[in-house]
Design a protein around this motif. Structure first.
Motif, short mmCIF file in Angstrom:
data_model
loop_
_atom_site.label_atom_id
_atom_site.label_comp_id
_atom_site.label_asym_id
_atom_site.label_seq_id
_atom_site.Cartn_x
_atom_site.Cartn_y
_atom_site.Cartn_z
N GLY A 125 37.24 -101.52 51.89
CA GLY A 125 38.12 -102.58 51.43
C GLY A 125 37.77 -103.94 52.03
N PHE A 126 37.03 -103.93 53.12
CA PHE A 126 36.57 -105.17 53.75
C PHE A 126 35.05 -105.25 53.69
CE2 PHE A 126 35.35 -107.66 57.55
CZ PHE A 126 35.94 -108.87 57.20
N ASN A 127 34.39 -104.16 54.06
CA ASN A 127 32.92 -104.07 54.03
C ASN A 127 32.49 -103.14 52.92
OD1 ASN A 127 32.23 -105.63 56.45
ND2 ASN A 127 33.30 -104.00 57.53
N GLU A 128 31.38 -103.48 52.29
CA GLU A 128 30.78 -102.58 51.32
C GLU A 128 30.05 -101.44 52.06
OE1 GLU A 128 30.97 -102.27 48.10
OE2 GLU A 128 32.29 -103.99 47.93
N SER A 129 29.68 -100.42 51.34
CA SER A 129 28.97 -99.29 51.93
C SER A 129 27.63 -99.74 52.52
CB SER A 129 28.70 -98.22 50.88
OG SER A 129 29.92 -97.72 50.38
N CYS A 130 27.23 -99.07 53.60
CA CYS A 130 25.90 -99.27 54.15
C CYS A 130 25.41 -97.92 54.69
CB CYS A 130 25.87 -100.35 55.23
SG CYS A 130 26.63 -99.91 56.78
N LEU A 131 24.10 -97.80 54.76
CA LEU A 131 23.48 -96.56 55.21
C LEU A 131 22.82 -96.82 56.56
CD1 LEU A 131 22.73 -93.63 54.56
CD2 LEU A 131 20.76 -94.50 53.29
N ILE A 132 23.27 -96.12 57.58
CA ILE A 132 22.68 -96.26 58.91
C ILE A 132 21.45 -95.37 58.99
CG2 ILE A 132 23.06 -95.99 61.40
CD1 ILE A 132 26.06 -96.44 60.81
N MET A 133 20.36 -95.98 59.47
CA MET A 133 19.07 -95.30 59.55
C MET A 133 18.48 -95.51 60.94
SD MET A 133 18.23 -94.29 56.25
CE MET A 133 16.45 -94.11 56.38
N ASP A 135 14.33 -95.93 62.66
CA ASP A 135 12.90 -96.01 62.37
C ASP A 135 12.19 -94.84 63.02
OD1 ASP A 135 12.35 -96.68 65.05
OD2 ASP A 135 11.89 -98.78 64.58
N VAL A 136 10.86 -94.85 63.02
CA VAL A 136 10.07 -93.72 63.51
C VAL A 136 10.19 -93.49 65.00
CG1 VAL A 136 8.43 -93.78 61.59
CG2 VAL A 136 8.00 -95.17 63.64
N GLU A 137 10.77 -94.44 65.75
CA GLU A 137 11.00 -94.24 67.18
C GLU A 137 12.48 -94.26 67.55
OE1 GLU A 137 8.67 -96.34 70.04
OE2 GLU A 137 6.80 -95.53 69.25
N GLY A 138 13.35 -94.16 66.54
CA GLY A 138 14.77 -94.05 66.81
C GLY A 138 15.54 -95.34 66.89
N ASN A 139 14.90 -96.49 66.58
CA ASN A 139 15.62 -97.76 66.55
C ASN A 139 16.51 -97.81 65.34
OD1 ASN A 139 14.25 -99.08 68.85
ND2 ASN A 139 12.46 -98.85 67.55
N GLU A 140 17.81 -98.12 65.56
CA GLU A 140 18.76 -98.14 64.47
C GLU A 140 18.57 -99.37 63.58
OE1 GLU A 140 19.89 -98.09 67.74
OE2 GLU A 140 20.49 -96.01 67.95
N PHE A 141 18.83 -99.19 62.30
CA PHE A 141 18.91 -100.30 61.35
C PHE A 141 19.82 -99.87 60.23
CE2 PHE A 141 15.34 -97.82 59.79
CZ PHE A 141 15.39 -97.92 58.42
N CYS A 142 20.28 -100.81 59.45
CA CYS A 142 21.17 -100.52 58.33
C CYS A 142 20.51 -100.89 57.02
CB CYS A 142 22.48 -101.29 58.45
SG CYS A 142 23.49 -100.78 59.84
N LEU A 143 20.70 -100.07 56.03
CA LEU A 143 20.42 -100.47 54.65
C LEU A 143 21.76 -100.93 54.12
CD1 LEU A 143 18.21 -97.53 53.31
CD2 LEU A 143 17.48 -99.81 54.04
N ASP A 144 21.83 -102.19 53.73
CA ASP A 144 23.10 -102.68 53.20
C ASP A 144 22.89 -103.50 51.94
OD1 ASP A 144 22.37 -105.27 53.96
OD2 ASP A 144 24.10 -105.59 55.22
#
Length: 144
Positions: A125-133, A135-144
């Protein structure tokens, strides 16, 4: 008034070239040309002292718009959640199931490259969906 500065994003990692090549695929970035006098980066790397070989790698936005990404080898491994992460804008302007479908498809492409799907955060209701991922060494990033 201060002038605008360019930004480079630096990743600490164990295998700089591997992580850099993953991010090239994620973002459509490229490996810049090697320094003058070297046929490729492997030749440049072999010219370094043994302790410096494989210690750094970079990738750049071929359009020159995005920041340069620099990857440097560090002795310690990743221990805790990143305090800073990249948001990869895969679903800009999309909402609902259409957005989720695009995020999941891009997430599947990145998993095939060695990334890790962590979890989907559904729209609230405030934020749209995002996918938490990760990388190949475990660094977090979001697909949004």
């Amino acid at each position: 008034m201060a002038s605008v500065k360019q930004v480079q994003v630096t990743f600490d990692c164990a295998d700089p070239e591997r992580v850099a090549r993953f991010w090239c695929e994620v973002l459509g970035y490229v490996v810049p040309p090697p320094p003058e006098g070297f046929a490729d980066w492997a030749e440049f790397d072999r010219a370094l002292p043994p302790e410096r070989q494989g210690s750094a790698f970079a990738c750049v936005d071929p359009t020159g718009v995005g920041p340069r990404l620099f990857f440097q080898r560090v002795p310690e491994g990743k221990v805790v959640k990143n305090r800073l992460h990249l948001d990869v804008r895969a679903g800009t302007g999309l909402v609902g199931q259409g957005r989720v479908d695009v995020l999941e498809a891009e997430g599947a492409r990145l998993v095939a490259l060695g990334g890790v799907r962590v979890r989907l955060l559904s729209a609230d209701g405030f934020n749209e969906s995002c996918l938490i991922m990760q990388d190949v060494e475990g660094n977090e990033f979001c697909l949004d």
